[in-house]
Design a protein around this motif. Structure first.
Motif, PDB file in Angstrom:
ATOM      1  N   TYR A  32       0.828  -1.212   0.000  1.00  0.00           N
ATOM      2  CA  TYR A  32       0.000   0.000   0.000  1.00  0.00           C
ATOM      3  C   TYR A  32       0.858   1.256   0.000  1.00  0.00           C
ATOM      4  CZ  TYR A  32       0.666   0.813   5.030  1.00  0.00           C
ATOM      5  OH  TYR A  32       1.214   1.090   6.249  1.00  0.00           O
ATOM      6  N   ILE A  33       2.167   1.095   0.291  1.00  0.00           N
ATOM      7  CA  ILE A  33       3.131   2.181   0.088  1.00  0.00           C
ATOM      8  C   ILE A  33       4.038   1.678  -1.050  1.00  0.00           C
ATOM      9  CG2 ILE A  33       5.026   3.507   1.116  1.00  0.00           C
ATOM     10  CD1 ILE A  33       3.642   2.937   3.884  1.00  0.00           C
ATOM     11  N   PRO A  34       3.922   2.267  -2.259  1.00  0.00           N
ATOM     12  CA  PRO A  34       4.592   1.687  -3.441  1.00  0.00           C
ATOM     13  C   PRO A  34       6.080   1.403  -3.235  1.00  0.00           C
ATOM     14  CG  PRO A  34       3.114   3.461  -4.088  1.00  0.00           C
ATOM     15  CD  PRO A  34       3.092   3.430  -2.596  1.00  0.00           C
ATOM     16  N   TYR A  35       6.802   2.271  -2.540  1.00  0.00           N
ATOM     17  CA  TYR A  35       8.242   2.071  -2.346  1.00  0.00           C
ATOM     18  C   TYR A  35       8.534   0.715  -1.702  1.00  0.00           C
ATOM     19  CZ  TYR A  35      12.944   2.770  -0.398  1.00  0.00           C
ATOM     20  OH  TYR A  35      14.277   2.637  -0.066  1.00  0.00           O
ATOM     21  N   LEU A  36       7.724   0.345  -0.720  1.00  0.00           N
ATOM     22  CA  LEU A  36       7.999  -0.870   0.069  1.00  0.00           C
ATOM     23  C   LEU A  36       7.859  -2.147  -0.758  1.00  0.00           C
ATOM     24  CD1 LEU A  36       6.220   0.040   3.444  1.00  0.00           C
ATOM     25  CD2 LEU A  36       8.647   0.261   2.866  1.00  0.00           C
ATOM     26  N   LYS A  37       6.975  -2.067  -1.771  1.00  0.00           N
ATOM     27  CA  LYS A  37       6.742  -3.228  -2.647  1.00  0.00           C
ATOM     28  C   LYS A  37       8.040  -3.640  -3.346  1.00  0.00           C
ATOM     29  CE  LYS A  37       4.038  -2.172  -6.005  1.00  0.00           C
ATOM     30  NZ  LYS A  37       2.838  -1.640  -6.651  1.00  0.00           N
ATOM     31  N   ASN A  38       8.894  -2.645  -3.623  1.00  0.00           N
ATOM     32  CA  ASN A  38      10.085  -2.916  -4.437  1.00  0.00           C
ATOM     33  C   ASN A  38      11.363  -3.198  -3.641  1.00  0.00           C
ATOM     34  OD1 ASN A  38       8.530  -2.489  -6.744  1.00  0.00           O
ATOM     35  ND2 ASN A  38       8.763  -0.265  -6.524  1.00  0.00           N
ATOM     36  N   VAL A  39      11.266  -3.265  -2.322  1.00  0.00           N
ATOM     37  CA  VAL A  39      12.462  -3.600  -1.522  1.00  0.00           C
ATOM     38  C   VAL A  39      12.709  -5.107  -1.710  1.00  0.00           C
ATOM     39  CG1 VAL A  39      13.411  -3.696   0.811  1.00  0.00           C
ATOM     40  CG2 VAL A  39      11.924  -1.791   0.155  1.00  0.00           C
ATOM     41  N   PRO A  40      13.967  -5.526  -2.001  1.00  0.00           N
ATOM     42  CA  PRO A  40      14.220  -6.952  -2.238  1.00  0.00           C
ATOM     43  C   PRO A  40      13.721  -7.836  -1.084  1.00  0.00           C
ATOM     44  CG  PRO A  40      16.167  -5.639  -2.749  1.00  0.00           C
ATOM     45  CD  PRO A  40      15.171  -4.698  -2.137  1.00  0.00           C
TER      46      PRO A  40
END
Ligand code: GLU
Length: 327
Positions: A32-40
């Motif tokens: 729901y926070i786009p940045y967090l989706k992309n953390v490995p």
């Protein structure tokens, strides 16, 4: 019963937990926070900080991730330090809501106070209380300086995460205005919201979180810098808040299993405090449905078992190493 342990025992427990949990594949990154989706998703680290200041680590303990809800712990402490524990209890409260961390319903049900500074509503109220009231720059300096002192090293906002949160924090905006409606906000509501969003976007490493935890465990004296950060009597206050609400709606299950007061965040970090003994932290991005890191939970539960860290148990573990005095 007292069980004396040493650094090697702690280090062995960290490695055992790492080895047992590294293949765990459950959960998924917050999205729901786009940045967090992309953390490995495969990142995984565990750290412990002992009263003599030594830092024990295994895995990805230098990776900077979003502190998210764990930031509610330092800001609650800062509010108690600037005002008093009584005033924070009176203005915010210390009860678990039993509802999700960002619940609007919880505010409607308990409109006389936001319940606890460790859920979004109480954390936004805490940000509104931070001094100097009315001065966004000064308030931010208070918040970041306090976290830096707890961590014993520089922390700063991850700009992309801050932008990502600010662009999507509509629910938190509603919370801030609802608190204003109930006279539970003590500064400009949008200023308080922005400070809250910024503090959630601070990047920390697992090693830094373990040091923050150790400073709390150590009664407010950072064991690495040996500087006093807050009054010793606030340790039992903040630890009790962590124990009652640190794992969102799964806090009771967590405490039942481990007896370890801890606070998790949707960035995948968890900070655990064993008062008088040590601080521990773990980090792995994939979360369960309530928002707690699956791997970090398992790792800390394993360490708690290996070292007898359960505060409700009959065995009290203590460290054999001598403890340095305040600088
Ligand atoms: N910034 C996040 C939010 O307000 C933090 C949530 C969390 O870690 O629990 O939704």
């Amino acid at each position: 019963m007292i069980r004396k342990i040493d650094k090697k025992t702690v280090s062995d427990a960290l490695h055992t937990a790492y080895d047992r949990c590294k293949t765990e594949s459950g959960g998924k990154n917050a999205d729901y926070i786009p940045y967090l989706k992309n953390v490995p998703s495969t990142l995984f680290g565990i750290a412990a900080c002992l009263p003599d200041g030594s830092l024990l680590t295994v895995g990805d303990t230098d990776f900077r991730f979003g502190i998210e809800s764990v930031s509610k712990v330092p800001t609650a402490l800062l509010a108690m330090e600037q005002y008093s524990d009584r005033e924070v209890l009176h203005k915010i409260g210390a009860d678990a809501t039993g509802l999700p961390f960002n619940s609007i319903m919880a505010i409607l049900l308990e409109n006389d106070h936001p319940s606890t500074p460790l859920v979004n509503a109480g954390a936004i109220t805490a940000c509104s209380m931070i001094k100097p009231v009315g001065d966004s720059t000064g308030k931010w300096k208070s918040i970041i300086d306090f976290l830096t002192a707890l961590a014993g090293s520089t922390v700063e906002v991850i700009d992309d995460l801050y932008r990502s949160e600010s662009d999507t924090n509509f629910n938190n905006r509603s919370i801030a205005w609802l608190l204003k409606n109930y006279n539970r906000i003590y500064d400009d509501p949008m200023m308080a919201l922005d400070l809250y969003t910024r503090q959630c976007s601070i990047g920390v490493t697992a090693s830094q979180l373990a040091t923050v935890a150790a400073t709390i465990a150590n009664g407010g004296m950072n064991p690495r810098t040996r500087k006093r950060v807050f009054r010793a009597e606030l340790t039992p206050r903040i630890v009790s808040l962590m124990a009652t609400v640190g794992f969102y709606e799964h806090t009771g299950d967590w405490l039942f299993e481990t007896g370890l007061p801890a606070k998790s965040g949707v960035g995948g970090g968890i900070l655990g405090v064993v008062p008088g003994v040590m601080g521990v932290a773990a980090f792995a991005p994939p979360l369960d449905a309530a928002g707690n890191s699956v791997k970090a939970q398992k790792a800390l539960a394993c360490i708690a078992r290996e070292l007898d860290l359960n505060l409700f148990g009959t065995t009290r573990c203590t460290l054999a190493e001598p403890v340095p005095t305040e600088a």
